[in-house]
Design an enzyme around this catalytic site. Structure first.
Site, PDB file in Angstrom:
ATOM      1  N   TYR A  69      22.185 -10.628   6.048  1.00 47.70           N
ATOM      2  CA  TYR A  69      21.140 -11.553   5.616  1.00 47.70           C
ATOM      3  C   TYR A  69      20.392 -10.999   4.412  1.00 47.70           C
ATOM      4  O   TYR A  69      20.495  -9.814   4.082  1.00 47.70           O
ATOM      5  CB  TYR A  69      20.175 -11.882   6.767  1.00 47.70           C
ATOM      6  CG  TYR A  69      19.174 -10.813   7.130  1.00 47.70           C
ATOM      7  CD1 TYR A  69      17.902 -10.808   6.568  1.00 47.70           C
ATOM      8  CD2 TYR A  69      19.469  -9.817   8.059  1.00 47.70           C
ATOM      9  CE1 TYR A  69      16.957  -9.831   6.905  1.00 47.70           C
ATOM     10  CE2 TYR A  69      18.546  -8.858   8.402  1.00 47.70           C
ATOM     11  CZ  TYR A  69      17.288  -8.867   7.832  1.00 47.70           C
ATOM     12  OH  TYR A  69      16.355  -7.907   8.164  1.00 47.70           O
ATOM     13  N   CYS A  70      19.651 -11.874   3.756  1.00 47.80           N
ATOM     14  CA  CYS A  70      18.789 -11.505   2.637  1.00 47.80           C
ATOM     15  C   CYS A  70      17.533 -12.360   2.740  1.00 47.80           C
ATOM     16  O   CYS A  70      17.069 -12.628   3.837  1.00 47.80           O
ATOM     17  CB  CYS A  70      19.516 -11.680   1.304  1.00 47.80           C
ATOM     18  SG  CYS A  70      20.008 -13.383   0.949  1.00 47.80           S
ATOM     19  N   TYR A  71      16.986 -12.803   1.626  1.00 50.37           N
ATOM     20  CA  TYR A  71      15.806 -13.670   1.694  1.00 50.37           C
ATOM     21  C   TYR A  71      16.206 -15.127   1.917  1.00 50.37           C
ATOM     22  O   TYR A  71      15.694 -15.789   2.800  1.00 50.37           O
ATOM     23  CB  TYR A  71      14.931 -13.546   0.441  1.00 50.37           C
ATOM     24  CG  TYR A  71      13.730 -14.461   0.528  1.00 50.37           C
ATOM     25  CD1 TYR A  71      12.658 -14.134   1.349  1.00 50.37           C
ATOM     26  CD2 TYR A  71      13.702 -15.674  -0.143  1.00 50.37           C
ATOM     27  CE1 TYR A  71      11.586 -14.999   1.495  1.00 50.37           C
ATOM     28  CE2 TYR A  71      12.630 -16.543  -0.007  1.00 50.37           C
ATOM     29  CZ  TYR A  71      11.571 -16.208   0.814  1.00 50.37           C
ATOM     30  OH  TYR A  71      10.523 -17.070   0.961  1.00 50.37           O
TER      31      TYR A  71
END
Length: 110
Positions: A69-71
């Site tokens: 995941y990231c933002y």
């Protein structure tokens, strides 16, 4: 007709649940270290997108299940593609922390 995989919005909440239920899985946050320190999902490890060459610190085997995941889900999509090119076979983009319903931890900068 369903959307192609790359256009579907990921549900990070389901992704984290699946990760936590998968033996040996790694929850991988590919945001910058400062973003990670500001708030991340408990149990995740931080490896910024530009440092994926160090993935073997967290996933020594190419069949290690990786949930990324990231933002917003964009960097994690790039990370998934790069990790697959490196031979990792069980890599899933679970989207962005901006859609996370659970608590976030602060600190933990690696």
């Amino acid at each position: 007709m369903s959307l192609p995989e790359f256009l579907r919005r990921r549900d990070i909440n389901d992704g984290v649940e699946t990760c936590r239920a998968t033996p040996g899985a790694v929850l991988l946050d590919v945001r910058d270290r400062s973003e990670y320190a500001e708030g991340h999902i408990a149990g995740s490890v931080n490896l910024p997108l530009g440092r994926l060459d160090s993935i073997d610190r967290f996933a020594p085997s190419p069949d290690t299940p990786l949930f990324v995941y990231c933002y917003s889900g964009r960097r994690s999509a790039s990370a998934v593609a790069a990790l697959r090119e490196e031979g990792y076979t069980s890599v899933t983009n679970i989207g962005g922390i901006d859609q996370w319903d659970g608590p976030v931890e602060q600190g933990g900068n690696l």
